[in-house]
Design an enzyme around this catalytic site. Structure first.
Site, PDB file in Angstrom:
ATOM      1  N   GLU A  14      18.012   4.835  11.933  1.00 44.57           N
ATOM      2  CA  GLU A  14      18.805   4.217  12.848  1.00 44.57           C
ATOM      3  C   GLU A  14      18.783   4.752  14.326  1.00 44.57           C
ATOM      4  O   GLU A  14      19.395   3.856  15.501  1.00 44.57           O
ATOM      5  CB  GLU A  14      20.354   4.146  12.390  1.00 44.57           C
ATOM      6  N   GLY A  60      25.617  -4.320   5.020  1.00 41.79           N
ATOM      7  CA  GLY A  60      25.463  -5.472   4.010  1.00 41.79           C
ATOM      8  C   GLY A  60      26.306  -6.597   4.476  1.00 41.79           C
ATOM      9  O   GLY A  60      27.417  -6.476   4.923  1.00 41.79           O
ATOM     10  N   ASP A  69      20.937  -6.340   4.019  1.00 44.43           N
ATOM     11  CA  ASP A  69      20.928  -6.725   2.685  1.00 44.43           C
ATOM     12  C   ASP A  69      22.051  -7.459   2.543  1.00 44.43           C
ATOM     13  O   ASP A  69      23.091  -7.490   3.554  1.00 44.43           O
ATOM     14  CB  ASP A  69      21.025  -5.543   1.557  1.00 44.43           C
TER      15      ASP A  69
HETATM   16  N1  ADE Z   1      24.982  -0.396   4.623  1.00 48.84           N
HETATM   17  C1  ADE Z   1      23.760  -1.288   4.514  1.00 48.84           C
HETATM   18  N2  ADE Z   1      24.046  -2.091   3.156  1.00 48.84           N
HETATM   19  C2  ADE Z   1      25.115  -1.713   2.696  1.00 48.84           C
HETATM   20  C3  ADE Z   1      25.714  -1.902   1.217  1.00 48.84           C
HETATM   21  N3  ADE Z   1      25.295  -2.797   0.406  1.00 48.84           N
HETATM   22  N4  ADE Z   1      26.784  -1.091   1.062  1.00 48.84           N
HETATM   23  C4  ADE Z   1      27.333  -0.092   1.867  1.00 48.84           C
HETATM   24  N5  ADE Z   1      26.686   0.190   3.096  1.00 48.84           N
HETATM   25  C5  ADE Z   1      25.896  -0.532   3.447  1.00 48.84           C
END
Ligand code: ADE
Length: 233
Positions: A15, A81, A199
């Protein structure tokens, strides 16, 4: 040019690498078992660090950037996410406010995310949010503004994700943002949390995260560097 000193923080090496690679006159310092990269970006003083994953490490790093390095503005860059259906992999979201989805003393009659003398939602700095919107307009990028929920869990479960979405009206989730918000709010430092989606916090989340961490982190990092330029105007 202003004499501000900007902290740029991420949680993972991926990052902040795209940011460190663009700094000039970089000096590396180790403090509290963490590396801090102090340098300049287009003439502005910045200190860059990744905290390691999770709320505790993020709290330590944000506090160190402010108290030890004297940073007066904090910009966070990283991945998240998606909860909202409007967010696809690679899309950008800025936190209007942040909460801790795993903070739970409901046994005492309090709402989820609340402890006495705290707040469920901590708002990000309004001026920085407006600057982000200007930058998005200039770069012709879509920037969603929403609620980001933080917790010490990698969420890869539709049911948990939907619970976080309905309980906090959250649009995205991650593992550090609300810690930074708590620290900056307590120490009166304007902050801003930007995330690019890696995601959708569902059963494919770990697979998608591995695939898109680097590309989404770079999208977020590039935007944050444009924010630094805008702050120097
Ligand atoms: N950062 C990126 N994706 C994530 C997820 N699914 N859960 C927690 N932190 C995240």
């Amino acid at each position: 040019m202003t004499s501000r000193k900007i902290a740029i923080m991420g949680a993972m090496p991926e990052e902040i690498e795209p940011i460190i690679s663009k700094l000039e006159n970089v000096e590396t310092m180790v403090y509290g078992a963490n590396k801090y990269y102090e340098g300049h970006y287009h003439g502005q003083k910045v200190v860059v660090a990744y905290s390691k994953i999770g709320k505790v490490f993020a709290t330590l790093t944000a506090t160190t950037l402010i108290e030890k390095f004297g940073c007066d503005t904090l910009l966070f860059s990283g991945v998240a996410g998606a909860i909202s259906d409007e967010l696809q992999i690679g899309d950008l979201i800025i936190a209007k406010s942040l909460c801790q989805h795993d903070l739970d003393i409901t046994a005492f009659g309090h709402p989820f995310g609340y402890v006495p003398e705290g707040e469920v939602f901590i708002p990000a700095d309004a001026t920085l949010l407006n600057i982000a919107k200007d930058v998005a307009k200039q770069k012709e990028l879509t920037l969603k503004e929403g609620i980001i929920a933080t917790g010490d869990q990698f969420v890869a479960d539709e049911e948990r994700k939907n619970w976080i979405g309905s309980t906090f009206k959250a649009d995205a989730l991650e593992m550090e943002g609300a810690s930074v918000a708590v620290v900056c709010n307590a120490l009166n430092v304007p902050f801003f949390i930007l995330r690019a989606i890696s995601d959708s916090a569902d059963m494919d989340a770990s697979f998608n995260f591995d695939e898109f961490l680097e590309s989404s982190a770079k999208i977020s990092a590039d935007f944050v560097l444009s924010m630094v330029d805008e702050l120097g105007q």
